[in-house]
Design a protein around this motif. Structure first.
Motif, PDB file in Angstrom:
ATOM      1  N   PHE A  95      40.493  23.315  38.720  1.00 53.40           N
ATOM      2  CA  PHE A  95      40.914  23.911  39.985  1.00 53.40           C
ATOM      3  C   PHE A  95      41.108  25.414  39.841  1.00 53.40           C
ATOM      4  CE2 PHE A  95      42.298  19.539  41.200  1.00 53.40           C
ATOM      5  CZ  PHE A  95      41.574  19.461  42.377  1.00 53.40           C
ATOM      6  N   ASP A  96      41.516  25.843  38.659  1.00 58.47           N
ATOM      7  CA  ASP A  96      41.647  27.272  38.394  1.00 58.47           C
ATOM      8  C   ASP A  96      40.291  27.957  38.536  1.00 58.47           C
ATOM      9  OD1 ASP A  96      43.223  29.643  37.082  1.00 58.47           O
ATOM     10  OD2 ASP A  96      41.374  29.452  35.919  1.00 58.47           O
ATOM     11  N   ALA A  97      39.243  27.292  38.065  1.00 56.78           N
ATOM     12  CA  ALA A  97      37.893  27.831  38.209  1.00 56.78           C
ATOM     13  C   ALA A  97      37.498  27.912  39.679  1.00 56.78           C
ATOM     14  CB  ALA A  97      36.894  26.967  37.435  1.00 56.78           C
ATOM     15  N   VAL A  98      37.915  26.897  40.457  1.00 59.07           N
ATOM     16  CA  VAL A  98      37.662  26.924  41.903  1.00 59.07           C
ATOM     17  C   VAL A  98      38.403  28.090  42.537  1.00 59.07           C
ATOM     18  CG1 VAL A  98      37.995  25.706  44.080  1.00 59.07           C
ATOM     19  CG2 VAL A  98      37.257  24.446  42.052  1.00 59.07           C
ATOM     20  N   GLY A  99      39.673  28.256  42.171  1.00 63.67           N
ATOM     21  CA  GLY A  99      40.468  29.351  42.722  1.00 63.67           C
ATOM     22  C   GLY A  99      39.878  30.708  42.378  1.00 63.67           C
ATOM     23  N   LEU A 100      39.469  30.879  41.132  1.00 61.55           N
ATOM     24  CA  LEU A 100      38.838  32.127  40.712  1.00 61.55           C
ATOM     25  C   LEU A 100      37.617  32.431  41.566  1.00 61.55           C
ATOM     26  CD1 LEU A 100      38.639  34.350  38.303  1.00 61.55           C
ATOM     27  CD2 LEU A 100      36.851  32.822  37.445  1.00 61.55           C
ATOM     28  N   SER A 101      36.787  31.423  41.774  1.00 68.57           N
ATOM     29  CA  SER A 101      35.545  31.601  42.533  1.00 68.57           C
ATOM     30  C   SER A 101      35.825  31.941  43.995  1.00 68.57           C
ATOM     31  CB  SER A 101      34.695  30.330  42.442  1.00 68.57           C
ATOM     32  OG  SER A 101      34.496  29.952  41.104  1.00 68.57           O
ATOM     33  N   VAL A 102      36.718  31.177  44.606  1.00 67.97           N
ATOM     34  CA  VAL A 102      37.036  31.397  46.023  1.00 67.97           C
ATOM     35  C   VAL A 102      37.649  32.769  46.231  1.00 67.97           C
ATOM     36  CG1 VAL A 102      38.473  30.633  47.943  1.00 67.97           C
ATOM     37  CG2 VAL A 102      37.283  28.953  46.535  1.00 67.97           C
ATOM     38  N   PHE A 103      38.583  33.160  45.368  1.00 70.98           N
ATOM     39  CA  PHE A 103      39.231  34.455  45.519  1.00 70.98           C
ATOM     40  C   PHE A 103      38.238  35.598  45.341  1.00 70.98           C
ATOM     41  CE2 PHE A 103      43.870  33.139  44.385  1.00 70.98           C
ATOM     42  CZ  PHE A 103      43.915  32.425  45.567  1.00 70.98           C
ATOM     43  N   ALA A 104      37.309  35.459  44.385  1.00 75.49           N
ATOM     44  CA  ALA A 104      36.319  36.506  44.160  1.00 75.49           C
ATOM     45  C   ALA A 104      35.422  36.689  45.378  1.00 75.49           C
ATOM     46  CB  ALA A 104      35.485  36.174  42.922  1.00 75.49           C
ATOM     47  N   ILE A 105      34.955  35.584  45.929  1.00 77.56           N
ATOM     48  CA  ILE A 105      34.042  35.663  47.083  1.00 77.56           C
ATOM     49  C   ILE A 105      34.790  36.097  48.329  1.00 77.56           C
ATOM     50  CG2 ILE A 105      32.859  34.178  48.738  1.00 77.56           C
ATOM     51  CD1 ILE A 105      32.443  34.037  44.914  1.00 77.56           C
ATOM     52  N   ALA A 106      35.968  35.505  48.589  1.00 83.40           N
ATOM     53  CA  ALA A 106      36.745  35.863  49.782  1.00 83.40           C
ATOM     54  C   ALA A 106      37.185  37.326  49.725  1.00 83.40           C
ATOM     55  CB  ALA A 106      37.961  34.947  49.901  1.00 83.40           C
ATOM     56  N   GLY A 107      37.598  37.775  48.543  1.00 84.03           N
ATOM     57  CA  GLY A 107      38.019  39.168  48.398  1.00 84.03           C
ATOM     58  C   GLY A 107      36.880  40.140  48.662  1.00 84.03           C
ATOM     59  N   THR A 108      35.715  39.823  48.124  1.00 79.68           N
ATOM     60  CA  THR A 108      34.542  40.681  48.333  1.00 79.68           C
ATOM     61  C   THR A 108      34.160  40.737  49.805  1.00 79.68           C
ATOM     62  OG1 THR A 108      33.733  40.069  46.127  1.00 79.68           O
ATOM     63  CG2 THR A 108      32.152  41.090  47.634  1.00 79.68           C
TER      64      THR A 108
END
Length: 206
Positions: A95-108
């Motif tokens: 889930f941490d990997a999911v969070g990392l991915s979502v935050f990176a894309i949403a932030g961008t």
């Protein structure tokens, strides 16, 4: 529907990052307030830094109640079921990997939506994904994960770069984001599963 999915994944990422912060704080022997503070900082710190940089004031992490409640719930669960959280270490990492991915894309995407250039979008996309973890480690006196060998910030950078490339080429933002999310998650998950690391340079003994 797509936005709802991203909101759900965003809250999942917030929850898991908050769990990692709460567990790390408990391992350091912090009191209840310290555990709550570290959990919230880990979950929302990166997004708050991003929002301050682009002028989105007040930051979303401080104004949207679901993020605060999610972080607090994660902290409570981590304290109440500490032994179970340790047993579930591997699922938490997923889930941490999911969070990392979502935050990176949403932030961008948010930085691009505010009209900033591509370089800033990538840098702040990475900051959104890893900023909270850096703050957590600094506050707890640890070397931040992004400065170690793990494939972490590099995965966020690739995800952010894909979103920026898709925006530059005028591709559908939702399709581009889905591809970026998949690749970013894949890099982080594969790195964890196969113990892939970036090269390090040790000091040679004379």
């Amino acid at each position: 529907m797509t936005n709802e999915i991203y909101i759900i994944l965003d809250l999942i990422g917030t929850f898991v990052f908050a769990v990692s912060g709460a567990v790390a704080a408990r391992q350091r022997g912090l009191d209840v307030f310290g555990i709550f503070a570290i959990a919230f900082t880990t979950a929302c710190g990166g997004g708050i830094i991003r929002d301050l940089c682009i002028g989105a004031i007040p930051p979303t992490g401080l104004t949207h109640l679901p993020y605060l409640l999610t972080a607090l719930a994660a902290a409570v669960i981590s304290m109440a079921f500490y032994s179970w959280v340790n047993i579930l270490n591997h699922p938490v990492l997923i889930f941490d990997a999911v969070g990392l991915s979502v935050f990176a894309i949403a932030g961008t995407r948010k930085v691009l939506a505010f009209g900033f250039n591509y370089e800033m979008a990538i840098l702040l996309g990475i900051t959104t994904a890893v900023g909270g973890g850096v703050l957590r480690d600094v506050l707890l006196g640890r070397v931040p994960v992004i400065l170690r060998r793990e494939i972490y910030a590099s995965a966020a950078m690739v995800g952010a770069a894909i979103v920026v490339f898709g925006s530059h080429m005028s591709y559908d933002i939702n399709i581009t984001s889905a591809i970026a999310l998949f690749i970013c998650f894949g890099m982080r998950f594969m790195g964890l599963h196969y113990h892939w690391n970036l090269p390090t340079f040790g000091i040679r003994k004379k």
